[in-house]
Design an enzyme around this catalytic site. Structure first.
Site, PDB file in Angstrom:
ATOM      1  N   HIS A 171       2.623  -3.373   1.407  1.00 42.34           N
ATOM      2  CA  HIS A 171       1.176  -3.484   1.113  1.00 42.34           C
ATOM      3  C   HIS A 171       0.940  -3.623  -0.400  1.00 42.34           C
ATOM      4  O   HIS A 171       0.393  -2.717  -1.042  1.00 42.34           O
ATOM      5  CB  HIS A 171       0.514  -2.206   1.644  1.00 42.34           C
ATOM      6  CG  HIS A 171      -0.974  -2.237   1.759  1.00 42.34           C
ATOM      7  ND1 HIS A 171      -1.821  -2.412   0.692  1.00 42.34           N
ATOM      8  CD2 HIS A 171      -1.787  -2.073   2.838  1.00 42.34           C
ATOM      9  CE1 HIS A 171      -3.077  -2.354   1.097  1.00 42.34           C
ATOM     10  NE2 HIS A 171      -3.088  -2.160   2.382  1.00 42.34           N
ATOM     11  N   GLU A 274      -0.239  -8.686   1.475  1.00 36.96           N
ATOM     12  CA  GLU A 274       0.710  -7.783   2.114  1.00 36.96           C
ATOM     13  C   GLU A 274       1.677  -8.578   2.994  1.00 36.96           C
ATOM     14  O   GLU A 274       1.261  -9.204   3.968  1.00 36.96           O
ATOM     15  CB  GLU A 274      -0.056  -6.746   2.923  1.00 36.96           C
ATOM     16  CG  GLU A 274      -1.057  -5.995   2.042  1.00 36.96           C
ATOM     17  CD  GLU A 274      -2.319  -5.586   2.752  1.00 36.96           C
ATOM     18  OE1 GLU A 274      -2.236  -5.169   3.915  1.00 36.96           O
ATOM     19  OE2 GLU A 274      -3.411  -5.670   2.131  1.00 36.96           O
TER      20      GLU A 274
HETATM   21  O1  TA6 Z   1      -4.545  -4.029   4.274  1.00 34.85           O
HETATM   22  C1  TA6 Z   1      -5.905  -4.014   4.389  1.00 34.85           C
HETATM   23  C2  TA6 Z   1      -6.355  -2.640   4.836  1.00 34.85           C
HETATM   24  O2  TA6 Z   1      -6.043  -2.422   6.186  1.00 34.85           O
HETATM   25  C3  TA6 Z   1      -7.837  -2.547   4.548  1.00 34.85           C
HETATM   26  O3  TA6 Z   1      -8.600  -2.677   5.720  1.00 34.85           O
HETATM   27  C4  TA6 Z   1      -7.973  -1.204   3.858  1.00 34.85           C
HETATM   28  O4  TA6 Z   1      -8.131  -0.187   4.806  1.00 34.85           O
HETATM   29  C5  TA6 Z   1      -6.649  -1.144   3.123  1.00 34.85           C
HETATM   30  O5  TA6 Z   1      -5.715  -1.597   4.084  1.00 34.85           O
HETATM   31  C6  TA6 Z   1      -6.312   0.164   2.476  1.00 34.85           C
HETATM   32  O6  TA6 Z   1      -6.014   1.116   3.437  1.00 34.85           O
HETATM   33  P1  TA6 Z   1      -5.717   2.621   2.925  1.00 34.85           P
HETATM   34  O7  TA6 Z   1      -5.451   3.398   4.183  1.00 34.85           O
HETATM   35  O8  TA6 Z   1      -4.526   2.545   2.026  1.00 34.85           O
HETATM   36  O9  TA6 Z   1      -6.937   3.066   2.170  1.00 34.85           O
END
Ligand code: TA6
Length: 304
Positions: A171, A274
């Site tokens: 990510h 990601e």
């Molecule tokens: O990767 C995108 C995502 O799923 C967004 O929807 C947002 O929730 C982000 O990840 C960050 O997630 P986190 O749980 O690290 O705050």
């Protein structure tokens, strides 16, 4: 001037977290033992390539905002994953977003240094009975290779006697000069799921530009994606292997207010791409099978 003392690897404490700072003649890298989370990566003489929140909070059990959190053995909301994958979770507690390992302590198996390169290999420490609510024997390792580029390789090895299906993502939070000027090339023609509008399937036309909250799952992605940043006159390249899906996310103004460890204006200087195995690109592991998801990152000048 070549500095013979490089590369160096120093251990430090950030808040409650044990971390390592790696310094080579090409770049500086910061990684936390928790989650084997790369926190920052800055090639010498450049702006940071990987973004780390100014409000980052280094606490046990919670992912640090920024860097490269490891999402495993599922990406995102478990309920948005295929049913066969959901069925492997037996926890009484609601399944946490982005899986079970980004807040766990990993073990540093080894550090190898050679003239201009440093390799770190981490293993996710899993109890004998498996992860909480996920009683499956799958070894997980992250290999971090820092040379002229940064290469991350996430390897899953099914040690059990049953087939496993999982989704995952590296990510990565990237630093950009200004999201309004930033574009992503390489996605043209790819199908994507618009998670902000009923998870409808659409198709990308041309480069991806940003005009609001963006949270898209791209499918059939090519190995090479690039972030074009005219403000810093640079392009960041991502070369993936073992992945045909990618998530592109910027929270924009409103969601930024709701995010932890995230300044209200931080959305303007970051972008997540990601490298993933999600939806019809999830990972299937037969007993004793091992597969890897990898991404190489590097920057070069952008002439526009
Ligand atoms: O990767 C995108 C995502 O799923 C967004 O929807 C947002 O929730 C982000 O990840 C960050 O997630 P986190 O749980 O690290 O705050």
């Amino acid at each position: 001037m070549y500095d013979e003392t490089l590369p160096t690897v120093d251990q430090l404490q950030l808040g409650e977290l044990a971390c390592w700072r790696v310094h080579t003649r090409h770049a500086e890298l910061l990684v936390a033992q928790q989650g084997a989370q790369v926190l920052s990566y800055q090639p010498h003489g450049q702006e940071p390539l990987i973004w780390l929140s100014e409000q980052a909070d280094y606490q046990p059990g919670q992912s640090v905002r920024g860097g490269v959190p490891v999402c495993w053995p599922w990406f995102g909301d478990l309920k948005r994953n295929p049913a066969t994958l959901q069925a492997l979770y037996h926890g009484s507690a609601p399944a946490p977003a982005h899986g079970l390992v980004r807040g766990l302590d990993w073990e540093l198996l080894g550090i190898d240094t050679e003239d201009s390169a440093v390799n770190l290999r981490f293993a996710c420490l899993q109890p004998e009975a498996g992860l909480p609510g996920w009683p499956h024997a799958v070894d997980l390792q992250l290999h971090i290779q820092l040379d002229e580029r940064l290469c991350l390789t996430l390897s899953s090895h099914n040690r059990g006697d049953q087939p496993i299906v999982l989704s995952q993502a590296l990510h990565t939070y990237f630093a950009v000069s200004d999201i309004h000027q930033t574009r992503v090339s390489g996605l043209a023609g790819s199908r994507y799921i618009e998670t902000l509008e009923g998870w409808q399937e659409r198709q990308q036309a041309g480069d991806l530009k940003f005009h609001g909250e963006t949270d898209r799952i791209y499918l059939d992605t090519p190995a090479r994606l690039s972030i074009l940043d005219p403000g810093w006159q640079r392009q960041i390249h991502l070369e993936a292997s073992g992945s045909r899906s990618a998530v592109v996310w910027n929270p924009w103004i409103d969601k930024a207010q709701r995010l932890s460890q995230f300044a209200s204006d931080a959305w303007q200087g970051m972008l997540c791409i990601e490298t993933a195995n999600v939806l019809d690109d999830v990972l299937h592991l037969a007993p004793n099978e091992q597969k890897s998801l990898a991404v190489s990152l590097w920057a070069e000048p952008l002439q526009e």
